[in-house]
Design an enzyme around this catalytic site. Structure first.
Site, PDB file in Angstrom:
ATOM      1  N   ARG A  40       0.837  -1.209   0.000  1.00 50.76           N
ATOM      2  CA  ARG A  40       0.000   0.000   0.000  1.00 50.76           C
ATOM      3  C   ARG A  40       0.860   1.242   0.000  1.00 50.76           C
ATOM      4  NH1 ARG A  40      -3.560  -0.256   5.307  1.00 50.76           N
ATOM      5  NH2 ARG A  40      -4.095   1.808   4.528  1.00 50.76           N
ATOM      6  N   GLY A  41       0.348   2.258  -0.666  1.00 49.28           N
ATOM      7  CA  GLY A  41       1.069   3.525  -0.740  1.00 49.28           C
ATOM      8  C   GLY A  41       0.259   4.616  -0.084  1.00 49.28           C
ATOM      9  N   LYS A  42       0.669   5.845  -0.300  1.00 49.06           N
ATOM     10  CA  LYS A  42      -0.010   6.990   0.333  1.00 49.06           C
ATOM     11  C   LYS A  42      -1.460   7.112  -0.103  1.00 49.06           C
ATOM     12  CE  LYS A  42       3.219  10.530  -0.156  1.00 49.06           C
ATOM     13  NZ  LYS A  42       4.213   9.943  -0.819  1.00 49.06           N
ATOM     14  N   PHE A  43      -1.731   6.795  -1.379  1.00 51.74           N
ATOM     15  CA  PHE A  43      -3.058   7.093  -1.922  1.00 51.74           C
ATOM     16  C   PHE A  43      -3.910   5.873  -2.232  1.00 51.74           C
ATOM     17  CE2 PHE A  43      -0.183  10.561  -3.043  1.00 51.74           C
ATOM     18  CZ  PHE A  43      -0.797  11.570  -2.310  1.00 51.74           C
ATOM     19  N   VAL A  46      -2.036  -1.623  -3.907  1.00 54.20           N
ATOM     20  CA  VAL A  46      -1.590  -2.267  -5.146  1.00 54.20           C
ATOM     21  C   VAL A  46      -1.884  -3.763  -5.026  1.00 54.20           C
ATOM     22  CG1 VAL A  46       0.354  -2.648  -6.712  1.00 54.20           C
ATOM     23  CG2 VAL A  46       0.257  -0.553  -5.364  1.00 54.20           C
ATOM     24  N   LYS A  61      -2.808  -0.773  -9.504  1.00 51.55           N
ATOM     25  CA  LYS A  61      -2.669   0.235  -8.433  1.00 51.55           C
ATOM     26  C   LYS A  61      -3.985   0.996  -8.326  1.00 51.55           C
ATOM     27  CE  LYS A  61       0.671   3.826  -7.169  1.00 51.55           C
ATOM     28  NZ  LYS A  61       2.047   4.237  -7.421  1.00 51.55           N
ATOM     29  N   TYR A 111       4.083  -6.006 -13.541  1.00 54.44           N
ATOM     30  CA  TYR A 111       4.309  -6.608 -12.231  1.00 54.44           C
ATOM     31  C   TYR A 111       5.808  -6.843 -12.022  1.00 54.44           C
ATOM     32  CZ  TYR A 111       4.457 -10.310  -8.682  1.00 54.44           C
ATOM     33  OH  TYR A 111       4.757 -11.059  -7.584  1.00 54.44           O
ATOM     34  N   ASP A 155      13.696  12.045  -9.464  1.00 52.75           N
ATOM     35  CA  ASP A 155      13.426  11.449  -8.154  1.00 52.75           C
ATOM     36  C   ASP A 155      13.949  10.011  -8.073  1.00 52.75           C
ATOM     37  OD1 ASP A 155      12.431  11.624  -5.578  1.00 52.75           O
ATOM     38  OD2 ASP A 155      10.428  10.905  -6.126  1.00 52.75           O
ATOM     39  N   LYS A 157      15.622   7.196  -6.479  1.00 55.03           N
ATOM     40  CA  LYS A 157      16.028   6.770  -5.133  1.00 55.03           C
ATOM     41  C   LYS A 157      15.565   5.329  -4.917  1.00 55.03           C
ATOM     42  CE  LYS A 157      11.992   9.025  -3.162  1.00 55.03           C
ATOM     43  NZ  LYS A 157      11.479  10.145  -2.425  1.00 55.03           N
ATOM     44  N   GLU A 159      13.590   3.797  -3.007  1.00 53.59           N
ATOM     45  CA  GLU A 159      12.145   3.571  -2.818  1.00 53.59           C
ATOM     46  C   GLU A 159      11.386   3.543  -4.139  1.00 53.59           C
ATOM     47  OE1 GLU A 159      14.065   5.610  -1.258  1.00 53.59           O
ATOM     48  OE2 GLU A 159      13.481   5.954   0.826  1.00 53.59           O
ATOM     49  N   ASN A 160      11.969   4.139  -5.168  1.00 48.36           N
ATOM     50  CA  ASN A 160      11.283   4.191  -6.459  1.00 48.36           C
ATOM     51  C   ASN A 160      11.761   3.117  -7.430  1.00 48.36           C
ATOM     52  OD1 ASN A 160       9.787   6.323  -5.603  1.00 48.36           O
ATOM     53  ND2 ASN A 160      11.099   7.894  -6.520  1.00 48.36           N
ATOM     54  N   ASP A 173       8.552   5.019 -10.301  1.00 47.08           N
ATOM     55  CA  ASP A 173       7.710   6.150  -9.919  1.00 47.08           C
ATOM     56  C   ASP A 173       8.072   7.382 -10.738  1.00 47.08           C
ATOM     57  OD1 ASP A 173       6.348   8.180  -8.645  1.00 47.08           O
ATOM     58  OD2 ASP A 173       6.632   7.306  -6.661  1.00 47.08           O
ATOM     59  N   THR A 190       7.173  28.020 -29.117  1.00 49.47           N
ATOM     60  CA  THR A 190       7.980  27.235 -30.057  1.00 49.47           C
ATOM     61  C   THR A 190       9.453  27.310 -29.681  1.00 49.47           C
ATOM     62  OG1 THR A 190       8.822  27.210 -32.308  1.00 49.47           O
ATOM     63  CG2 THR A 190       7.874  29.264 -31.568  1.00 49.47           C
TER      64      THR A 190
HETATM   65  N1  LIG Z   1       4.379  -2.908 -10.152  1.00 46.96           N
HETATM   66  C1  LIG Z   1       4.529  -3.460  -8.973  1.00 46.96           C
HETATM   67  N2  LIG Z   1       4.942  -4.729  -8.842  1.00 46.96           N
HETATM   68  C2  LIG Z   1       5.110  -5.276  -7.618  1.00 46.96           C
HETATM   69  N3  LIG Z   1       4.884  -4.634  -6.450  1.00 46.96           N
HETATM   70  C3  LIG Z   1       4.460  -3.357  -6.527  1.00 46.96           C
HETATM   71  C4  LIG Z   1       4.255  -2.705  -7.766  1.00 46.96           C
HETATM   72  N4  LIG Z   1       3.859  -1.438  -7.528  1.00 46.96           N
HETATM   73  C5  LIG Z   1       3.794  -1.312  -6.197  1.00 46.96           C
HETATM   74  N5  LIG Z   1       4.159  -2.456  -5.583  1.00 46.96           N
HETATM   75  C6  LIG Z   1       4.205  -2.685  -4.125  1.00 46.96           C
HETATM   76  O1  LIG Z   1       3.175  -1.927  -3.520  1.00 46.96           O
HETATM   77  C7  LIG Z   1       3.704  -0.975  -2.603  1.00 46.96           C
HETATM   78  C8  LIG Z   1       2.895   0.306  -2.687  1.00 46.96           C
HETATM   79  O2  LIG Z   1       3.132   0.902  -3.942  1.00 46.96           O
HETATM   80  P1  LIG Z   1       2.796   2.415  -4.216  1.00 46.96           P
HETATM   81  O3  LIG Z   1       3.460   2.769  -5.489  1.00 46.96           O
HETATM   82  O4  LIG Z   1       1.335   2.666  -4.087  1.00 46.96           O
HETATM   83  O5  LIG Z   1       3.376   3.088  -2.976  1.00 46.96           O
HETATM   84  P2  LIG Z   1       4.649   3.922  -2.728  1.00 46.96           P
HETATM   85  O6  LIG Z   1       5.787   3.366  -3.506  1.00 46.96           O
HETATM   86  O7  LIG Z   1       4.790   4.028  -1.269  1.00 46.96           O
HETATM   87  O8  LIG Z   1       4.277   5.268  -3.404  1.00 46.96           O
HETATM   88  P3  LIG Z   1       3.546   6.535  -2.872  1.00 46.96           P
HETATM   89  O9  LIG Z   1       4.449   7.119  -1.827  1.00 46.96           O
HETATM   90  O10 LIG Z   1       3.474   7.322  -4.147  1.00 46.96           O
HETATM   91  O11 LIG Z   1       2.208   6.133  -2.381  1.00 46.96           O
HETATM   92  C9  LIG Z   1       5.146  -0.822  -3.010  1.00 46.96           C
HETATM   93  O12 LIG Z   1       5.894  -0.424  -1.927  1.00 46.96           O
HETATM   94  C10 LIG Z   1       5.510  -2.210  -3.542  1.00 46.96           C
HETATM   95  O13 LIG Z   1       5.873  -3.045  -2.486  1.00 46.96           O
END
Ligand SMILES: Nc1ncnc2c1ncn2[C@@H]1O[C@H](COP(=O)(O)OP(=O)(O)OP(=O)(O)O)[C@@H](O)[C@H]1O
Length: 295
Positions: A40-43, A46, A61, A111, A155, A157, A159-160, A173, A190
């Site tokens: 799960r992420g901030k918003f 997944v 997502k 994935y 960006d 890093k 985490e991305n 990301d 232009t």
């Molecule tokens: N394409 C993917 N394949 C496998 N796992 C994924 C994929 N995308 C996300 N995940 C898993 O889901 C988690 C949450 O992803 P998400 O991108 O929503 O959160 P995030 O990286 O914390 O970003 P944000 O801070 O923008 O919410 C990730 O940390 C990762 O473990």
């Protein structure tokens, strides 16, 4: 579950260009079988999912519209989708398409079976030079591709970064990325009337990604980013002064340190260009030619 990672989900409009097909297919939740949560992420969340007709495995997502609105990131998401859906590179996570309903926005993503690189780094503390060089080389290739399309990531890093089934790195990301050509167009209408120094600033801007890759290379090898400090203000000062120090432990080769030093240069025009980076002895001697680190 039958796993296919090669073919993208079926696209409705055969014969159209790949990029256009992503936009034209009208997906709905009914097109997918939903599997286990991946994170799960901030918003939102997944999930592992399977596109029913093609059996293609994807990551779905799910973002909540009200949360996107509240945080005023709809514009950023739109840009992320627009940019990422047009990129095709083995080290860039594919965005196959998107759809939405009243409450949610759904992104259909490639994935990445081995999950977050960040967790791997935490587990190992730091990577071997072979592993670090393989990752840095793949990222350099992905960034060269992005910059060629006037896309700056901004960006990069741990985490991305996600890891695919074969161990290949995937930039995931694009929330902070920009399309410099678009930006310039909206600003000036232009390109034709721009002086050389402004046209050149496209590449100049792209050099921010060289800096981030230098930081990442350091972090891969030492386990911590180079300018880390307890206080935010100290980190800021260390960055501005490029206060770069190499600890004695873990032991890192002088070739690796040389590369990092050439990337972390304050004057962005003096940073080692990514194409040169690929020719650097440390990369040539350590990076896996296949671009894949298998451990
Ligand atoms: N394409 C993917 N394949 C496998 N796992 C994924 C994929 N995308 C996300 N995940 C898993 O889901 C988690 C949450 O992803 P998400 O991108 O929503 O959160 P995030 O990286 O914390 O970003 P944000 O801070 O923008 O919410 C990730 O940390 C990762 O473990």
């Amino acid at each position: 579950m039958a796993i296919s990672t090669e073919t993208p989900p079926q696209q409705q409009h055969k014969g159209s260009s790949e990029g256009a097909a992503v936009d034209q297919k009208r997906w709905t939740l009914n097109d997918f079988d939903i599997g286990k949560p991946l994170g799960r992420g901030k918003f939102g969340h997944v999930y592992l999912a399977r596109e029913k007709r093609s059996n293609h495995i994807v990551a779905l997502k799910v973002l909540f519209k009200n949360q996107l609105k509240q945080s005023q990131v709809e514009h950023q998401l739109r840009r992320e989708v627009e940019i990422q859906s047009h990129l095709r590179h083995p080290n860039i996570l594919r965005l196959y398409g998107y759809f939405y309903d009243q409450k949610r926005v759904y992104l259909i993503l490639e994935y990445a079976a081995k999950g977050e690189l960040y967790k791997e780094l935490q587990k190992c503390k730091y990577f071997s030079e072979r592993r670090a060089a393989t990752y840095v080389a793949s990222l350099a290739r992905a960034l060269i591709y992005c910059h060629g399309k006037h896309v700056i990531h901004r960006d990069i890093k741990p985490e991305n970064l996600l890891v695919g089934a074969q161990g290949e790195l995937k930039i995931a990301d694009f929330g902070w990325s920009v399309h410099t050509f678009n930006r310039r167009r909206t600003m000036c209408g232009t390109l034709d009337y721009l002086p050389p120094e402004m046209v050149e600033s496209v590449e100049h801007d792209a050099n921010v990604d060289i800096w981030s890759l230098g930081i990442l290379c350091y972090e891969f090898l030492y386990g911590v980013p180079p300018f880390e400090a307890k206080e935010h203000s100290d980190t800021y000062r260390r960055i501005v002064q490029v206060d770069l120090k190499f600890p004695s432990r873990p032991v890192v080769s002088s070739a690796a340190k040389d590369l990092i030093t050439q990337m972390l240069v304050k004057d962005s025009s003096q940073r080692l260009p990514l194409k040169k980076l690929l020719e650097h002895p440390w990369i040539v001697q350590n990076a896996e030619p296949s671009g894949v680190y298998r451990g």
